[in-house]
Design a protein around this motif. Structure first.
Motif, mmCIF file in Angstrom:
data_model
loop_
_atom_site.group_PDB
_atom_site.id
_atom_site.type_symbol
_atom_site.label_atom_id
_atom_site.label_comp_id
_atom_site.label_asym_id
_atom_site.label_seq_id
_atom_site.Cartn_x
_atom_site.Cartn_y
_atom_site.Cartn_z
ATOM 1 N N ARG A 1 2.571 0.885 -3.957
ATOM 2 C CA ARG A 1 1.467 0.951 -4.935
ATOM 3 C C ARG A 1 1.937 0.758 -6.382
ATOM 4 N N ASP B 1 -4.489 -6.741 -5.924
ATOM 5 C CA ASP B 1 -3.662 -5.847 -5.118
ATOM 6 C C ASP B 1 -2.462 -5.361 -5.934
ATOM 7 N N TYR B 2 -1.565 -4.659 -5.269
ATOM 8 C CA TYR B 2 -0.403 -4.094 -5.940
ATOM 9 C C TYR B 2 0.699 -5.126 -6.115
ATOM 10 N N ASN C 1 0.806 -1.219 0.000
ATOM 11 C CA ASN C 1 0.000 0.000 0.000
ATOM 12 C C ASN C 1 0.843 1.275 0.000
#
Length: 176
Positions: free
Chosen positions: A76, A96-97, A73
């Motif tokens: 990113r 997700d990343y 997060n």
């Protein structure tokens, strides 16, 4: 970034129908860290391996916090399949990343926790599986090589820290 795509595109040249079936299967071992969680539970249930199970469990918790809650997060980073959408994905699109690779991080956290716990053979099998899982993430075009490297390094750190935390906790409990 060009070097990373050069490596990923080179790996794509290795694709065959048989390996296209094998790689999603291999990568599935890292999904949610389930195989490592199951191993942790098994080790915790056996009195002789309970300490190893504690070390492994601690490493997995640390990995989950550092990798999935913090680093992904913070960084990113978008996935290579977002930039080059010409490569056909063989697995569902990850939501997700990209950095660091969670599959790689959790697998290397498990292998290194087993190593630092003093397991003579189990860590070697875990390391082989971790390496295959890491490679599969690049083969499947969902991670850059630096995502894999970052995941492996983070996993090793979490394995080490998991061992140290359990050792320090045991020392503290002996003092009281």
């Amino acid at each position: 970034m060009n070097l990373e795509f050069w490596i990923l595109d080179g790996i794509q040249n290795l694709r065959t129908p048989a390996v296209d079936v094998l790689m999603p299967f291999i990568t599935s071992f890292g999904n949610g860290g389930v195989i490592w969680i199951v191993l942790t539970v098994i080790l915790l249930l056996i009195p002789k391996t309970r300490k190893t199970g504690l070390i492994l469990g601690t490493a997995l918790i640390l990995d989950g916090i550092f990798c999935n809650l913090l680093l992904k997060n913070l960084v990113r980073r978008i996935r290579p399949c977002d930039i080059n959408d010409a490569v056909r994905l063989l697995i569902p699109y990850p939501s997700d990343y990209s950095f660091p690779s969670g599959h790689t991080a959790v697998s290397f956290a498990a292998a290194s926790a087993l190593y630092f716990a003093g397991e003579k053979y189990l860590w070697k099998a875990a390391l082989v599986l971790a390496a295959f899982i890491a490679f599969s993430r690049m083969y499947l075009y969902v991670h850059y090589p630096t995502d894999i490297l970052g995941g492996a390094l983070l996993g090793i750190l979490c394995g080490y820290l998991g061992c140290r935390i359990v050792q320090k906790t045991e020392q503290y409990k002996r003092k009281i």
